[in-house]
Design an enzyme around this catalytic site. Structure first.
Site, PDB file in Angstrom:
ATOM      1  N   GLY A  12       1.676  -0.936  -4.045  1.00  0.00           N
ATOM      2  CA  GLY A  12       1.079  -2.256  -4.241  1.00  0.00           C
ATOM      3  C   GLY A  12       1.981  -3.280  -4.911  1.00  0.00           C
ATOM      4  CG  ASN A  14       5.131  -6.716  -0.873  1.00  0.00           C
ATOM      5  OD1 ASN A  14       5.818  -7.727  -0.833  1.00  0.00           O
ATOM      6  ND2 ASN A  14       5.592  -5.525  -0.504  1.00  0.00           N
ATOM      7  CE  LYS A  91      -5.400   6.629   6.855  1.00  0.00           C
ATOM      8  NZ  LYS A  91      -5.226   7.887   7.548  1.00  0.00           N
ATOM      9  CG  HIS A 109       7.897  -4.279   9.793  1.00  0.00           C
ATOM     10  ND1 HIS A 109       7.213  -3.103   9.967  1.00  0.00           N
ATOM     11  CD2 HIS A 109       9.175  -4.044  10.208  1.00  0.00           C
ATOM     12  CE1 HIS A 109       8.030  -2.191  10.479  1.00  0.00           C
ATOM     13  NE2 HIS A 109       9.223  -2.736  10.635  1.00  0.00           N
ATOM     14  CD  GLU A 179       8.875  -5.773   1.626  1.00  0.00           C
ATOM     15  OE1 GLU A 179       7.646  -5.737   1.512  1.00  0.00           O
ATOM     16  OE2 GLU A 179       9.552  -4.773   1.921  1.00  0.00           O
TER      17      GLU A 179
HETATM   18  C1  GRF Z   1       6.600  -2.835   1.953  1.00  0.00           C
HETATM   19  O1  GRF Z   1       7.931  -2.483   2.183  1.00  0.00           O
HETATM   20  C2  GRF Z   1       6.027  -3.557   3.146  1.00  0.00           C
HETATM   21  O2  GRF Z   1       6.969  -4.319   3.817  1.00  0.00           O
HETATM   22  C3  GRF Z   1       5.544  -2.434   4.011  1.00  0.00           C
HETATM   23  O3  GRF Z   1       5.042  -1.474   3.118  1.00  0.00           O
HETATM   24  C4  GRF Z   1       5.708  -1.596   1.860  1.00  0.00           C
HETATM   25  C5  GRF Z   1       4.653  -1.738   0.817  1.00  0.00           C
HETATM   26  O4  GRF Z   1       5.188  -1.720  -0.475  1.00  0.00           O
HETATM   27  N1  GRF Z   1       4.593  -2.885   4.981  1.00  0.00           N
HETATM   28  P1  GRF Z   1       4.253  -2.060  -1.711  1.00  0.00           P
HETATM   29  O5  GRF Z   1       3.057  -1.108  -1.649  1.00  0.00           O
HETATM   30  O6  GRF Z   1       3.829  -3.485  -1.598  1.00  0.00           O
HETATM   31  O7  GRF Z   1       5.090  -1.801  -2.927  1.00  0.00           O
END
Ligand code: GRF
Length: 198
Positions: A12, A14, A91, A109, A179
């Site tokens: 989590g 992000n 999922k 992504h 990100e």
């Molecule tokens: C990130 O690298 C995102 O791009 C991908 O899954 C990962 C999630 O990381 N879809 P986090 O759970 O936000 O740390």
């Protein structure tokens, strides 16, 4: 205020970064709901610590797929969600949800799609494939979610340069930093498009 539902399955980071940008006043939106298939992941625990509504939904909570979809759609409705932000959600989304929220479900992504997308391209698999292919750049793609994974319309991309000596872990670290600095900005633009008066 645009109401956001985050969908996440793990760490989590992000989600936390988007939430921090809201707290800091950079992003005018509200995270109203966090949905996860994993009841004990960092994303859910962080949401609970921050008094954000959570929904744990998986085959453990509702064995029947139709019931799962109904609970998911009902909870999203009850929370008046405007935008669904996938942040490491592992999922597949029910088709009913995708059809109900056209251009209102986004995903991040960690590669420059269409490169390194599709089946088995998740987590470290992506960064390992990037190193094996001797790419001199990688990056982040934000895209709308449609019925085919990683194929929804690309909203924006950010690049990172790679060194020949970078390991997959180095690439992962570089990409994750981007990100965190990039996703909230794209969300801010979308929120503005959804409600320009904010
Ligand atoms: C990130 O690298 C995102 O791009 C991908 O899954 C990962 C999630 O990381 N879809 P986090 O759970 O936000 O740390």
């Amino acid at each position: 205020m645009i109401k956001i539902a985050i969908m996440a399955s793990g760490r989590g980071s992000n989600f936390k970064s988007i939430h921090q940008h809201i707290i800091d006043g950079h992003l005018k939106a509200e995270i109203t709901l966090v949905i996860s298939n994993n009841s004990n992941c960092d994303a859910i625990n962080y949401a609970k610590d921050n008094n954000i509504n959570t929904l744990h939904i998986s085959t453990k909570t509702h064995y029947d797929e139709k019931t799962r979809t109904k609970v998911l759609l009902d909870t999203i409705n009850e929370n008046n969600i405007d935008l669904i932000v996938l942040a490491g959600y592992m999922k597949k989304l029910p088709i009913e949800l995708i059809r109900k929220f056209p251009n209102k479900i986004i995903n991040i992504h960690p590669s420059l799609l269409p490169k390194f997308g599709g089946k088995n391209m998740y987590g470290m698999n992506i960064h390992r494939a990037v190193v094996e292919a001797k790419e001199n750049e990688s990056g982040v793609t934000i895209h709308f979610v449609n019925e085919n994974y990683d194929e929804g319309q690309i909203i924006d991309q950010a690049k990172v340069s790679l060194d020949p000596s970078d390991s997959a872990e180095d690439v992962a670290q570089k990409v994750l930093a981007v990100e965190h600095s990039f996703y909230w900005k794209v969300i801010a633009k979308i929120c503005n498009d959804l409600n320009p008066t904010l």
